[in-house]
Write a protein that holds these residues in place. Sequence first.
Motif, mmCIF file in Angstrom:
data_model
loop_
_atom_site.group_PDB
_atom_site.id
_atom_site.type_symbol
_atom_site.label_atom_id
_atom_site.label_comp_id
_atom_site.label_asym_id
_atom_site.label_seq_id
_atom_site.Cartn_x
_atom_site.Cartn_y
_atom_site.Cartn_z
ATOM 1 N N LEU A 216 0.828 -1.063 0.172
ATOM 2 C CA LEU A 216 -0.027 -0.202 -0.082
ATOM 3 C C LEU A 216 0.828 1.130 -0.138
ATOM 4 O O LEU A 216 1.846 1.155 0.891
ATOM 5 N N LEU A 218 1.298 5.239 0.753
ATOM 6 C CA LEU A 218 0.781 6.248 1.469
ATOM 7 C C LEU A 218 1.185 7.467 1.039
ATOM 8 O O LEU A 218 2.293 7.753 0.919
ATOM 9 N N ILE A 223 -4.186 6.645 1.315
ATOM 10 C CA ILE A 223 -3.839 5.592 0.306
ATOM 11 C C ILE A 223 -3.811 6.104 -0.855
ATOM 12 O O ILE A 223 -4.772 6.583 -1.344
ATOM 13 N N GLU A 226 -2.041 0.819 -4.780
ATOM 14 C CA GLU A 226 -1.871 -0.396 -4.307
ATOM 15 C C GLU A 226 -1.113 -1.198 -5.181
ATOM 16 O O GLU A 226 -1.412 -1.101 -6.580
#
Lengths: 259, 380
Positions: A216, A218, A223, A226
């Motif tokens: 993931l 950030l 977020i 992915e």
Amino acid sequence: MPVVKVKGLAKVYGAEKSTSATWALRKIGFEVEQGEFLGIMGPSGSGKTTLLNLLASLDRPTGGKIEIAGVDPSKLRDEEMAVFRRRNIGFVFQDFNLLYTLSVKENIILPLALDNVEPKDMENQVTKVAHNVGIAHILDKYVFEISQGEQQRTAIARAIINEPEVVLADEPTGNLDSKSANHVMKAFTSLNEDYGATILMVTHDPFAASFCKRILFLKDGEIFSELRRSDGRQKFFQQIIDALSVMGGIFDESYQPNF
Amino acid sequence: MNLTSLISKNMRGLRYKYVTFLLSSVFSITIFYLFASFIMNPSVAYGNALAGSLVLGTATTVGLIACEVIIVVFSFFFIWYSSSAFIKSRSNEFGLLTTLGASKHQLSRMIFTESMIVGETAIGIGLLLGTLLLKMFLSAMSLILKVDSPIEFALAPQAILITFVGYTILFVVVGLINIRSLKKGQVVELSRASQKPKRPPVFSWVLGLFAVLCLSIGYYLAWTADGRTVLFRMLPVIGIVCVGTYFLFSQLSVAFLRTIKERKGLYFKGVNLLTISELRFKIQDNARVLSITAILTAVVITAVGTLDIGSQTLLEMREFEFPQALSVTIRGRLQPPELEKLDVSIRNEFQSRGLDVQSGMVLPGIMFRGPHGELDILFL
């Protein structure tokens, strides 16, 4: 069945309504499945460490909910919290955090000693775990006698000796040279693949991240994207680099590929 | 391996860190024990006025007991301070243990056990060291007090008991306070404590002047004290001087280093830059240790001084009350003619042995037992 469930998690430093408030995390949500090896990447200030502290219940969230093994840790009282940590969460830190007054073996069994486990069971478990992470030959040495890579593997052994639901790792390769980092990441992989340990690792090192099954990204407390690993590690590494450059304006930490 | 053996292993590993804490405790325990042994020495204690032995006046005993109280109070602050500093220096360890799942109960037990082990060890060493030094201490006291026969060496079981019980209680209290401080601050906060940047100490003019004021008043009162006022002034003077000494060390040391820092020629020269800036941060910690040492030394000197004044006053009083070379006390109520006869027979007795009696007088008086069971005569 997810081991870790995060829903609308937010953390604000400073008063929430004031102009000086800093949103470290802005209502993020994700799940970690049993046996997963999840990486969390992001530049400095993206909220990685805040997220990890919240998951470890070292800090209280401003909003949202965390569930680990079906339990919301923020609802536990002090004593229950201690038992919960002892049995369900394993920790690996960037700077190892071993007690230099104890031998490698004693460091590893510390969580068991806190849980008043029978000495015979300790011996069995410590042998098994030490073998897994490749430090069986140094069990009786003291911390100052072993290399940094071995220290981190000792810390990993300590994190998993009580067979926790999830292992939280904070930049585990941050202080290591490339060779030791390789050993450490292989130890993580073996635990994940052979023993089904669930691992959640925060890192900004693409090399370390390439060992994960899912990452993931950030950015500014949210977020951003992915990534799932489908092919080999080399290719995954390239995908990570690409994803990081898409995120842009990133890595103030100097970065070199460490193959 | 269980938690207890982990604690003991951890302690053995940390023994170098414990040594400072241990030694400073031993120091105050030894001094306390020496004074207690002296006060409770059979040939010093009250109601034992054998020839050549020492009888302390009330003022002197009060002074000595005051010194004991001060030693205990300062040991308390001293031990509290050094143990809490010790615990703070280990906040990382406690933070780690908490993340590994140690409960507050377990941490408290660990801190308390450690505190008691160090405490009892310190008491043991303190008593042993005190016993070794006792003979020397008593000889020194005999010398200061100018007693005819030296005070006998004697182990006072009461002194050992008081030291042991008193300091055990003290270590228990300090241990409990440390546990409380652990419960108040979140352990996670503790683990970050060592990373918090330290603030440089600031010099406060008010406190600096306060220190000078305290010391001047204290020493002025002490300087102008005489035999009559010493008893009332002693305690306030010790208190004022103790406070003054602490602020003197903590404030003036900071002021001194700041002055040096402003002299760039000196400050920017070689390692001076490091030494002085490092000292500025360390001096606060050192100030406490320095003032404790100064205060303990002051207590010892006060005690010796009190004893000296006490014994001199005692001698002067005897000289004043019994100016004659010889006195004979006769019990019972006698009529003047009988007294006259007795007086003559005593003179004759002396003269028959070749002693010339130049003057003599008869004093009526009453004999009574004092509050401590000592015999005394009040002349009318």
